[in-house]
Structures are given as C-alpha cells and as structure tokens.
Design a protein around this motif. Structure first.
Motif, short mmCIF file in Angstrom:
data_model
loop_
_atom_site.label_atom_id
_atom_site.label_comp_id
_atom_site.label_asym_id
_atom_site.label_seq_id
_atom_site.Cartn_x
_atom_site.Cartn_y
_atom_site.Cartn_z
N PRO A 6 0.25 -8.49 9.93
CA PRO A 6 0.71 -7.10 9.96
C PRO A 6 1.90 -6.93 10.91
N LYS A 8 4.13 -3.71 12.72
CA LYS A 8 4.35 -2.29 12.91
C LYS A 8 5.78 -1.91 12.53
N SER A 56 3.34 -4.18 6.04
CA SER A 56 4.26 -3.34 6.82
C SER A 56 4.87 -2.28 5.92
N SER A 57 5.02 -1.09 6.50
CA SER A 57 5.72 -0.02 5.78
C SER A 57 7.12 0.21 6.33
N ASP A 75 1.45 -0.57 4.28
CA ASP A 75 0.20 -0.26 4.96
C ASP A 75 -0.76 0.46 4.01
N ALA A 84 -4.83 -2.53 9.04
CA ALA A 84 -3.80 -3.31 8.35
C ALA A 84 -4.32 -4.69 7.96
#
Length: 207
Positions: A6, A8, A56-57, A75, A84
């Motif tokens: 994951p 951020k 990840s977005s 996400d 996540a």
C-alpha cells in the motif's frame, strides 16, 4: 507468493521524513515515491514472488508505477493502512483463491530480493508469519499461507500485535528487509546498507 504494497497519497506520506531530500514538498514527494520504486523493484525481482500489486489512490503513484509495469489498484472503501492491506489481499485472492498472500511495507529502499526470498522460504509450514523491523517493534512483512486470512495489524507496536494474533516471528537477519524508513536517521541507516537506485538519485547528503 502474491504480495500487496500500500502507498498513501504522496502529500500525506512520511511526514517524519520531511526535509531529508530537500525542503520543498515536491522533493519530499519524490523521495516517498523513490522509496516505493526501490521496494517494489526488489520485490518483483524476488524468485518466490509470483504477483505484486500496489494499493494507492494517488494518481502520480499509479502513473509512475504503471509506467514500469506494476499493477496499481485504488484504495478500498475503508480508510487506513490495514484496510488497504486487506483490500489488496481480497483482490489477489479473487484471482487465486487458495494462494498464499503477503503484506509488504513500501518504505524499504535497501531491500534485496534474496532477503525477501529467504523470509518467504522461512515462513513455510506456518499459517501466518511476520518479519519485525530493525527496532523489533514494527512489522515490515506479513505472510499468510494458502487459505489463511492475512489479518493485518500494522501500526504502532505491530510486532506484538501480530505475535498476539498467532503469527510466528521470523528470525533471519535480513537487514534490508527489516530497515523501514520513517525518519532521517532511518534513511541514514538504510544508506549504510546500500540504497536502491531511485532513492540514491533523490537523496541529499544526510550525515
């Protein structure tokens, strides 16, 4: 082994590392992304890693990693690191329901493929296993065998949390696998081990 990593949104990631690659926010974003690039590159080079996805977005993360052939999924509906990981594990298990899955932190710029292979091999015979970080308090890698829920418990004191949940602590040295980077001191320690090419390219001398 199928792995989920994951990441951020870059603007929110690695706040304690700010300034390690320069004072401007763009430099910090480049460093955060470089850590991910080196972690993912090492994991993809490991012989025992069959598939890797990043959760990840962040559109920059998605574009950068897609450009080098890494699959990125957005996400899931719930916020947070453990959500996540759980979402990524669900995606992987939807494709290979009985396959083993693993959760790898994204900030391991000194990771070597052979270390990851050794940790995965050492987890054989255990339903769940984890690798603690260099301080012994956090977790850098969590592995779940075929048909076993990942049950991630990352966060402060996660090594204790994973052990309490029944996961077995892996005991190999694996310095690059254990050296996650949250602070400038962590980055210096990783540099002593040997940084990956992306992190080397964006770091300023930090001694």
């Amino acid at each position: 082994m199928d792995l989920v990593v994951p990441v951020k949104r870059l603007a929110e990631a690695k706040t304690r590392l700010r300034g390690a690659a320069g004072d401007d926010p763009a430099a910090h974003a480049r460093l955060t992304l470089a850590l991910t690039h080196d972690t993912v590159a090492a994991a993809r080079a490991a012989r025992l890693v069959r598939r890797l996805i990043v959760v990840s977005s962040d559109p920059v993360v998605a574009a950068e990693l897609a450009a080098v052939g890494v699959e990125v999924v957005p996400d899931g509906p719930l916020p947070g690191l453990n959500a996540a990981y759980a979402h990524g594990a669900e995606v992987l298990r939807s494709r290979r329901p009985d396959g083993p899955v693993g959760a790898l932190q994204a900030d391991l710029p000194a990771l070597r493929p052979d270390e990851l292979d050794a940790a995965i091999a050492a987890s054989a015979g255990h339903a769940r296993a984890f690798c603690a970080d260099a301080d012994g308090t956090g977790t850098t890698l969590l592995l779940a065998a075929e048909g076993v829920a990942l049950d991630p418990r990352f966060g402060v004191g996660s090594a204790v949390g994973h052990a309490a949940s029944g996961a077995v602590a892996l005991t190999g040295a694996w310095p690059g696998l254990r050296r996650d980077v949250d602070t400038p001191d962590d980055l210096r320690a990783a540099a002593d081990l040997g940084l990956g090419e992306h992190t080397r390219a964006v770091t300023v001398p930090c001694r």
